[in-house]
Structure formats: structure tokens, C-alpha cells
Motif scaffolding. Structure first.
Motif, PDB file in Angstrom:
ATOM      1  N   LEU A 155       0.810  -1.215   0.000  1.00  0.00           N
ATOM      2  CA  LEU A 155       0.000   0.000   0.000  1.00  0.00           C
ATOM      3  C   LEU A 155       0.845   1.267   0.000  1.00  0.00           C
ATOM      4  O   LEU A 155       0.522   2.226  -0.697  1.00  0.00           O
ATOM      5  CB  LEU A 155      -0.958  -0.009   1.202  1.00  0.00           C
ATOM      6  CG  LEU A 155      -1.911   1.174   1.296  1.00  0.00           C
ATOM      7  CD1 LEU A 155      -2.826   1.205   0.085  1.00  0.00           C
ATOM      8  CD2 LEU A 155      -2.709   1.111   2.579  1.00  0.00           C
ATOM      9  N   SER A 156       1.939   1.278   0.738  1.00  0.00           N
ATOM     10  CA  SER A 156       2.747   2.501   0.808  1.00  0.00           C
ATOM     11  C   SER A 156       3.386   2.829  -0.536  1.00  0.00           C
ATOM     12  O   SER A 156       3.441   3.995  -0.949  1.00  0.00           O
ATOM     13  CB  SER A 156       3.815   2.383   1.893  1.00  0.00           C
ATOM     14  OG  SER A 156       4.700   1.329   1.603  1.00  0.00           O
ATOM     15  N   ILE A 157       3.840   1.828  -1.265  1.00  0.00           N
ATOM     16  CA  ILE A 157       4.425   2.075  -2.593  1.00  0.00           C
ATOM     17  C   ILE A 157       3.349   2.562  -3.557  1.00  0.00           C
ATOM     18  O   ILE A 157       3.576   3.485  -4.340  1.00  0.00           O
ATOM     19  CB  ILE A 157       5.131   0.816  -3.116  1.00  0.00           C
ATOM     20  CG1 ILE A 157       6.354   0.518  -2.257  1.00  0.00           C
ATOM     21  CG2 ILE A 157       5.522   0.978  -4.570  1.00  0.00           C
ATOM     22  CD1 ILE A 157       7.083  -0.746  -2.622  1.00  0.00           C
ATOM     23  N   LEU A 158       2.180   1.966  -3.495  1.00  0.00           N
ATOM     24  CA  LEU A 158       1.077   2.393  -4.347  1.00  0.00           C
ATOM     25  C   LEU A 158       0.696   3.842  -4.058  1.00  0.00           C
ATOM     26  O   LEU A 158       0.480   4.640  -4.990  1.00  0.00           O
ATOM     27  CB  LEU A 158      -0.129   1.481  -4.165  1.00  0.00           C
ATOM     28  CG  LEU A 158      -1.356   1.809  -5.007  1.00  0.00           C
ATOM     29  CD1 LEU A 158      -1.027   1.652  -6.485  1.00  0.00           C
ATOM     30  CD2 LEU A 158      -2.515   0.919  -4.625  1.00  0.00           C
ATOM     31  N   LEU A 159       0.638   4.229  -2.785  1.00  0.00           N
ATOM     32  CA  LEU A 159       0.310   5.610  -2.423  1.00  0.00           C
ATOM     33  C   LEU A 159       1.394   6.586  -2.869  1.00  0.00           C
ATOM     34  O   LEU A 159       1.092   7.699  -3.304  1.00  0.00           O
ATOM     35  CB  LEU A 159       0.074   5.722  -0.914  1.00  0.00           C
ATOM     36  CG  LEU A 159      -1.191   5.039  -0.394  1.00  0.00           C
ATOM     37  CD1 LEU A 159      -1.246   5.106   1.116  1.00  0.00           C
ATOM     38  CD2 LEU A 159      -2.427   5.637  -1.020  1.00  0.00           C
ATOM     39  N   ILE A 160       2.645   6.180  -2.809  1.00  0.00           N
ATOM     40  CA  ILE A 160       3.740   7.033  -3.285  1.00  0.00           C
ATOM     41  C   ILE A 160       3.626   7.248  -4.792  1.00  0.00           C
ATOM     42  O   ILE A 160       3.789   8.361  -5.295  1.00  0.00           O
ATOM     43  CB  ILE A 160       5.105   6.424  -2.907  1.00  0.00           C
ATOM     44  CG1 ILE A 160       5.315   6.526  -1.398  1.00  0.00           C
ATOM     45  CG2 ILE A 160       6.238   7.124  -3.643  1.00  0.00           C
ATOM     46  CD1 ILE A 160       6.519   5.777  -0.885  1.00  0.00           C
ATOM     47  N   ILE A 161       3.331   6.186  -5.542  1.00  0.00           N
ATOM     48  CA  ILE A 161       3.183   6.306  -6.996  1.00  0.00           C
ATOM     49  C   ILE A 161       2.000   7.208  -7.337  1.00  0.00           C
ATOM     50  O   ILE A 161       2.105   8.097  -8.197  1.00  0.00           O
ATOM     51  CB  ILE A 161       3.036   4.915  -7.637  1.00  0.00           C
ATOM     52  CG1 ILE A 161       4.340   4.144  -7.509  1.00  0.00           C
ATOM     53  CG2 ILE A 161       2.619   5.033  -9.101  1.00  0.00           C
ATOM     54  CD1 ILE A 161       4.253   2.690  -7.913  1.00  0.00           C
ATOM     55  N   LEU A 162       0.867   6.997  -6.682  1.00  0.00           N
ATOM     56  CA  LEU A 162      -0.307   7.836  -6.942  1.00  0.00           C
ATOM     57  C   LEU A 162      -0.063   9.282  -6.539  1.00  0.00           C
ATOM     58  O   LEU A 162      -0.461  10.212  -7.246  1.00  0.00           O
ATOM     59  CB  LEU A 162      -1.528   7.275  -6.209  1.00  0.00           C
ATOM     60  CG  LEU A 162      -2.081   5.964  -6.741  1.00  0.00           C
ATOM     61  CD1 LEU A 162      -3.202   5.454  -5.849  1.00  0.00           C
ATOM     62  CD2 LEU A 162      -2.555   6.128  -8.163  1.00  0.00           C
ATOM     63  N   GLY A 163       0.590   9.498  -5.409  1.00  0.00           N
ATOM     64  CA  GLY A 163       0.915  10.864  -4.980  1.00  0.00           C
ATOM     65  C   GLY A 163       1.840  11.562  -5.960  1.00  0.00           C
ATOM     66  O   GLY A 163       1.652  12.729  -6.294  1.00  0.00           O
ATOM     67  N   GLY A 164       2.841  10.839  -6.453  1.00  0.00           N
ATOM     68  CA  GLY A 164       3.740  11.409  -7.460  1.00  0.00           C
ATOM     69  C   GLY A 164       3.006  11.762  -8.742  1.00  0.00           C
ATOM     70  O   GLY A 164       3.270  12.800  -9.363  1.00  0.00           O
TER      71      GLY A 164
END
Length: 107
Positions: A5-14
Motif C-alpha cells: 500500500l505505501s508504494i502504491l500511495l507514493i506512486i499515486l501521490g507522485g
């Protein structure tokens, strides 16, 4: 490869942070009529950016000397000719990519 989840949120935030400054100005300007002098001035920006990118790509700095990367320049010439003749960004980009691929393959 797992995606937590944290990697997915970082990608979406970017993605959001990248898209917002690129999309919002177009939405705002689309509904506002700009003065003709501003539109004329803005029409020169793509030419300036294109020129800066081109010059930066074929001038090489070796220590304190400047030299020309002739491989890149041989790909620029047909691209520039096509750009001046067709005035089509799509065709110009395709010719540029193909020209650079041929130069890298041959040299």
C-alpha cells in the motif's frame, strides 16, 4: 514483485503532484481571453525550449573546451528539414526518433 500500500500511495501521490501543475493552468486559461500581445509572446516559448534542448544535445563540454557531437547533429538535420517543411509536431518527432535510431545503429 509485490506491491504494498505505501508504494502504491507514493506512486499515486507522485502522479497527482505531476499532473496538477500541468493540467490546472490549461483549465484556467481555457476560459480566459488573453490579450493578443500575450498570446504572441507565448507562441515563442515552444521555439525557445526546442532550441535550448537541441543546442544542449549536440554541444559537449570536455574539460574547458566545447565540441560538437556530430552523431546527434546528423540526426538533427533531417528532423529540422521535416519540421520546416511539414510544420507537424507528430511527424517531426517521428522523424527525429527514427533519425536518432539510425544514427545510433550505424555509428
Amino acid at each position: 514483485m509485490s506491491l504494498n500500500l505505501s508504494i502504491l500511495l507514493i506512486i499515486l501521490g507522485g502522479a497527482i503532484v505531476t499532473i496538477i501543475p500541468r493540467v490546472i493552468p490549461f483549465i484556467v486559461i481555457r476560459n480566459i481571453g488573453l490579450p493578443k500581445i500575450v498570446v504572441k509572446w507565448l507562441s515563442y516559448i515552444p521555439i525557445c525550449i526546442f532550441t535550448a534542448l537541441i543546442v544542449d544535445s549536440f554541444i559537449i563540454q570536455d574539460h574547458s573546451l566545447l565540441s560538437i557531437d556530430w552523431r546527434v547533429l546528423t540526426a538533427i538535420v533531417p528532423t529540422l528539414i521535416i519540421a520546416l517543411r511539414t510544420k507537424s509536431l507528430s511527424i517531426t518527432v517521428i522523424v527525429g526518433i527514427v533519425s536518432m535510431a539510425i544514427v545510433r545503429f550505424l555509428f
